[in-house]
Design an enzyme around this catalytic site. Structure first.
Site: not given
Lengths: 741, 175
Positions: A468, A701
């Site tokens: 990420t 998400e």
């Protein structure tokens, strides 16, 4: 807490500091680690899903070249289970220890671990292990193979939905299903375990999203003080949830290493990775909506069932986002759980909510059609401008900006709502949209920052970067507060010897780690300032409060001293600062969520039923994106995964015996380059300072939520076929009224 | 008579050019190129993702062509030139494709990146390959990126192509 306004580095596109290592092959992932004397483990999977292991024939395998040992139920040390507590940081994915008993609960359950000198020797021998089973026929093949409902594990209600349903003029009632999905991290699960010393220390390299959870669980399982277990994970070939908590291969590998007195590495073969390290469980959801003729929601009922395994209890809470999604006085959700003969499921990116949002946002689209309303207008009509679940204001909610802005960029107003009315060439064009949302949370975290004599800084935190971009945002945060360039900041993550950091999960890492890193940076600057104003210092006699930090130097009244000069004058190698951060009382005052909107164009060829996603336009509101370069990448990647969920991905279990029949990357289809549509992602910039000083809520998400329903809604627009079961495969469209025969 | 599945004990001698250097290897006949690169030669940049030629993470160049190292016996490489991700940068200078990946954030976890880059370089060096976006996406579809950085990878390849073409033109102009 000081808000970081008008930042110079945070919020700006920053190439990853670990990029060059990744792109040159220098980055060492767990699969790449090698240590002297290392053996290779290769698990043997059960070939049935339900029954008992009666016998293992091992003679042939034992005689194979290079085989050192074979561990199994009758040859395995006595270990203890992990307490499996989220609160105490020792949660595991499967509580049952490897080879604990002779019951077989799922296809792929480990029945042995072959250990050999080389990988191919271990594999060759594993293929020669013969097992004899007693099958049992009352197998539970899966939620979607029957109509069992399972036990209720959770429910919620407000108002009186039943009264509203009794009187409502418009009711929508439909059932939606989602096939089980596999995470497929490109780096399979892998453990390298080594034991040292007579007072044993266990060092484990693991591709994990949670080093501290694995450390604590291993300490309980091997009955060691936690400080004698170290877990290391510098580079992780992604996770998506199935590397959050430890799986049995790690326990088996560590046990083998102790037994044999040599390091052992087990890289799960892809097939076993897909069978035995979790999946998004299948779900079945019934949504009932009641509305008045103007489209005001009078009641929502959301009943969900998800699967768990027979060895553990994983609840994929599908209805989690529903109570706060719309302004509606009467809402009820219920969650049921059905145990089946599959490997234990686990969280997969946006767990629960992404499934629930598929059902809810499909249902809202269907209601709009019944009401003859624009689906976008219906969503705005029921806009929740405060959190109706907790009756609190949102910290910051820009969903309306997302919906209107993305609609504008997409060209939603030009949509002809008639089914199949928009065509180009051989293809029918369908437009669909859906809202996106994901909760914003944070966890306690510690960090350390050192200012070093060469002018560089070190920032350390025991979290991990699963791809990420955590390495880079930590450097950005330190750079922001010190004025030292990002390139001069050495970031250390992924070791349990570092200050305790969070799981890489739940989109919480940014909001959790950065405030701790900032606190540690300030503490280190404080230490430096104390020296600088002390006897013999560059600013002796100055008031510390008068010192400013600028570009790696302390400055006061026209005088400037670089960090390195200050340390050199006092013959210091470094100064160090500690910091910690935790959520405070803000959660009692506000509700925290991220929001977004996806608009999707599909193209469907009514001649051959070819279906593709051609274009996605998204607006995402996550507060501030610390590194917009990596944050946009997160959303684009989530869109790719959403296309997989919408059109491609389905783990297939044989309804006769619950065997997983497509555990490979040819038969289980994930999106490839050719599936990727044109994508236009806008990241809004409304820093959420009620959440933390960086204004960041997390990005991993949110982008996945809403993609699948936007696709399903677009498919209906193109084909006239409402598909309520994911994935939407082209054969389900063959009975579209528009198909050319 | 029961057939034995045991591999033979003998090893073969294989000579190849690895990242520009001649190398002589002793390998069992069944040894897979991927495992030899990683475990015997300690070149961990070539990644293991599936061992079945389904993910592309192990892509290397064999005589300039992109090949899944997991589907190739080391013994088949006699006399061939193997290039891995470790051999791409020259004198510490990133290859233009690596540079473009960095600038475009054409990766997330990075595990598929060596394979993506090796496929992209082979594609860009292939004079027969079509150059439009759809053809590039098609050609790259054997390299899975589960993080889904596909758009950025495609942008990086387009950028690297422009860079390589402009380099070639400049070199063409020089005497």
């Amino acid at each position: 807490m000081s808000e970081i306004n008008d930042p110079a580095i945070v919020g700006h596109q920053t190439p990853r500091i670990d990029g060059e290592d990744k792109l040159t092959g220098r980055a060492t992932y767990t699969t790449d680690w090698q240590v002297t004397g290392m053996l290779h483990g290769y698990p043997v999977p059960a070939t049935i899903a339900h029954g008992t292991l009666e016998a293992l024939e091992l003679d042939e395998a034992r005689a194979m070249p290079g085989v050192v040992d074979i561990l199994h139920h009758r040859h395995f040390p006595e270990l203890q289970r992990s307490p499996n507590s989220m609160k105490h940081g020792d949660q595991v994915s499967e509580v049952r220890l490897p080879f604990e008993d002779e019951r077989i609960y799922y296809h792929g359950q480990y029945i042995a671990l072959v250990v050999a000198e080389t990988f191919d020797q271990a594999r060759a021998a594993a293929l020669c292990v013969r097992a004899r089973y007693r099958r049992e026929h009352d197998v539970r093949p899966g939620l979607l193979s029957g109509d069992a409902e399972g036990e209720t594990v959770d429910d919620y209600s407000r108002g009186d939905p039943d009264i509203a349903f009794a009187s409502a003029p418009v009711i929508h009632d439909a059932t939606y299903t989602i096939a089980p999905e596999s995470h497929v991290p490109l780096e399979p699960h892998v453990t390298l375990a080594e034991w040292h010393g007579s007072e044993p220390r266990l060092i484990v390299h693991e591709s994990t999203q949670g080093i501290f959870y694995e450390r604590n669980a291993l300490a309980r399982i091997f009955d060691l003080p936690a400080e004698r277990v170290e877990v290391i994970s510098h580079y992780i070939g992604s996770g998506f949830g199935n590397k959050l908590f430890m799986w049995p291969h790690a326990v088996a590998t560590a046990a083998a290493a102790r037994l044999l007195g040599r390091p052992v590495k087990t890289v799960l073969p892809r097939q076993q990775d897909m069978m035995s390290t979790g999946q998004r469980p299948a779900s079945r959801q019934r949504i009932r909506l009641a509305a008045d003729p103007d489209g005001r929601l009078m009641a929502i009922h959301h009943d969900s069932t998800s699967e768990t395994s027979l060895v553990d209890r994983h609840v994929d809470a599908c209805g989690g986002a529903t109570p706060s999604a719309y302004a509606c006085d009467n809402v009820a959700t219920r969650q049921r759980l059905l145990a089946v003969n599959h490997g234990t499921p686990c969280p997969m990116r946006a767990p629960g909510e992404v499934s629930g949002i598929f059902a809810l946002e499909s249902a809202i689209d269907e209601l709009a059609l019944e009401l003859d309303m624009d689906p976008l207008a219906l969503r705005l009509r029921n806009y929740a401008d405060h959190d109706p679940q907790r009756d609190l204001p949102w910290s910051s909610k820009q969903l309306d900006v997302c919906l209107k802005g993305a609609a504008e960029r997409f060209g939603w107003a030009a949509r002809d709502p008639r089914i199949g009315a928009m065509r180009k060439g051989d293809e029918i064009i369908g437009y669909g949209m859906a809202s996106a949302t994901w909760f914003a949370g944070r966890q306690p975290c510690e960090a350390r920052v050192e200012i070093r004599a060469d002018g560089s800084l070190l920032a350390a935190c025991g979290t991990q970067d699963i791809g990420t971009g955590t390495y880079t945002i930590v450097a950005q945060a330190v750079a922001e507060l010190t004025g030292v360039p990002v390139a001069s900041i050495d970031v250390r993550l992924g070791e349990t010897s570092l200050p305790a950091g969070p799981l890489s999960g739940g989109s919480m890492t940014t909001a959790t780690a950065l405030p701790a890193v900032a606190a540690a940076t300030r503490d280190a600057l404080d230490a430096l300032q104390e020296i600088a104003v002390g006897p013999g210092g560059h600013f002796a006699g100055h008031d510390r409060a008068s010192l400013e930090v600028k570009e790696g130097a302390l400055v006061a009244k026209g005088q400037r001293a670089g960090f390195a000069e200050i340390l050199a004058r006092h013959r210091l190698g470094s100064v160090s600062g500690k910091g910690s951060a935790a959520p405070g009382g803000e959660r009692r005052q506000y509700s925290f969520r991220s929001f977004g909107a996806h608009f999707v164009e599909v193209r469907w060829d009514p001649g051959i039923s070819r279906l593709r996603v051609a274009r996605v336009v998204s607006s995402i509101d996550v507060g501030r994106a610390v590194n917009p370069l990596a944050a946009r990448n997160q959303v684009e990647g989530a869109i790719a995964m959403g296309i997989g969920m919408g059109l491609l991905e389905r783990l297939e279990y044989d309804p006769r015996d619950a065997r997983l029949i497509n555990a490979n990357l040819a038969d289980y289809r994930v999106p490839v380059h050719a599936d990727m549509p044109d994508v236009d992602v806008e990241l809004l910039d409304y820093p959420d300072f009620r959440f933390n000083e960086f204004g960041a809520r997390g990005i991993g998400e949110i982008g996945l939520t809403g993609i699948a329903p936007a696709i399903a809604n677009a498919v209906h627009h193109a084909t006239g076929k409402r598909v309520r079961d994911l994935p939407i495969t082209i054969e389900t469209l063959l009975d579209s009224p528009l198909i050319m025969t | 008579m029961q057939m034995s599945l045991s591999p033979p004990d003998a090893t073969l001698t294989v000579r190849l050019i690895l990242n520009g250097e001649p190398v002589t290897l002793e390998v069992p006949p069944q040894a897979i190129l991927l495992d030899v690169l990683r475990d015997q030669l300690h070149l961990g940049g070539t990644k293991k993702g599936c061992d079945h030629g389904q993910c592309g993470a192990c892509t290397v160049h064999v005589d300039g062509r992109a090949v899944n190292a997991c589907l190739r016996l080391a013994a088949m490489c006699e006399g061939q030139a193997i290039t891995t991700i470790e051999g791409l940068a020259e004198k510490g200078q990133l290859h233009p494709v690596q540079e473009a990946f960095l600038v475009h954030d054409a990766y997330q976890c990075g595990y598929c990146s060596p394979g993506q880059i090796m496929s992209a370089v082979a594609l860009l060096e292939d004079p027969e390959a079509a150059t439009d976006d759809a053809a590039v996406r098609d050609a790259m579809s054997g390299n899975l990126c589960r993080c889904g950085a596909y758009r950025n990878i495609q942008a990086a390849i387009a950028d690297a192509r422009r860079h390589l073409e402009s380099n070639a033109q400049q070199q063409g102009r020089q005497p």
